[in-house]
Design a protein around this motif. Sequence first.
Motif, short mmCIF file in Angstrom:
data_model
loop_
_atom_site.label_atom_id
_atom_site.label_comp_id
_atom_site.label_asym_id
_atom_site.label_seq_id
_atom_site.Cartn_x
_atom_site.Cartn_y
_atom_site.Cartn_z
N ALA A 7 0.34 -1.10 0.10
CA ALA A 7 0.06 0.40 0.30
C ALA A 7 1.06 0.88 0.27
O ALA A 7 0.39 2.01 -0.77
N THR B 141 -9.00 -0.20 -6.25
CA THR B 141 -9.67 0.26 -5.31
C THR B 141 -9.46 1.67 -4.38
O THR B 141 -9.75 2.66 -4.62
N GLY B 142 -7.64 1.73 -4.65
CA GLY B 142 -7.09 2.88 -4.45
C GLY B 142 -7.84 3.63 -5.39
O GLY B 142 -7.23 5.32 -4.93
N MET C 80 -7.03 -4.15 -5.60
CA MET C 80 -5.79 -3.59 -4.44
C MET C 80 -6.22 -1.94 -4.80
O MET C 80 -5.71 -1.58 -4.30
N HIS C 81 -4.94 -2.24 -6.21
CA HIS C 81 -4.71 -0.32 -7.17
C HIS C 81 -6.10 -0.24 -7.53
O HIS C 81 -5.83 1.33 -7.32
N THR D 232 -12.25 4.41 0.85
CA THR D 232 -11.55 4.16 0.69
C THR D 232 -10.76 3.62 0.56
O THR D 232 -9.62 2.10 0.28
N SER E 182 -8.66 -0.35 0.82
CA SER E 182 -7.64 -0.20 -0.23
C SER E 182 -6.25 -1.36 0.22
O SER E 182 -5.90 -2.16 0.26
#
Length: 267
Positions: A123, A190-191, A187-188, A145, A149
Amino acid sequence: MTATVSNFYYGAVTPIAAYLMACLGAALGLRCTTRSLRRPQRRAGWLALGAIAIGCGIWTMHFIAMIGFSVQNALVSYDASKTLLSLVVAIAVVALGVFLVGYRGRSPLTLATAGTVTGLGVAAMHYLGMSAIHTNGTISYDPLTVVLSVVIAVTAATAALWAAVSIHALWASLGASLVMGVAVTGMHYTGMAAVSVHITGPAASAQSSTELLSFLLVMLAGPLTVLLVAAVIVMFDPDMMLGDDGDRAPTAPHEIGADHPLQQPSW
């Protein structure tokens, strides 16, 4: 003025390519970790190669996905030093997690510690890479958010490390890498869903992507070469590509007795 942000400037091309890079890095990392457990004499070297492959895969996924990032009425550029620093962070945190499970085994405490550290590091790599962005506006993030992530990153990292020391058959590890690719890419994006840009400078008349694309392709050349070299090493190592790992690979050095066949020298 709040600008419209898109992560799909080139359509589905960048998400698909990013996902494939995440899968490639995960697959190479899993096979290298399996090899390290089968050959404890060279454990450190294989774990290092696995960490580099996974770290480069994650970083490459991130910046291939960022090729599709665009901001309406804004030109986007990157700080090269921060971009490269994010690569170092990705490899370092993955190495920490991989070496922890490679030498300490897959106990719940070890996996939880290694997964948390690695996930937070992934992260950190993502948001450090985002901090490298220069544009004629200010970038802000939705806190909830961002937290989501980070949770996905920690979960994905823990699952990846568990798979690295638990799944040894070729097809099973390839299947695990596909699932891990979904988690890392998820994850990407979502970030990225947390991002909003407020234009503070003069609005650009059009989104210019040529210089940005050139810069990112130059940055990607090194990690892509590393992944290619790692893939060649994996493919040309006979023991690496065996689909039948009949003998259970030990998960920690203390599990290997003096008379264990893995302790015998190979000629």
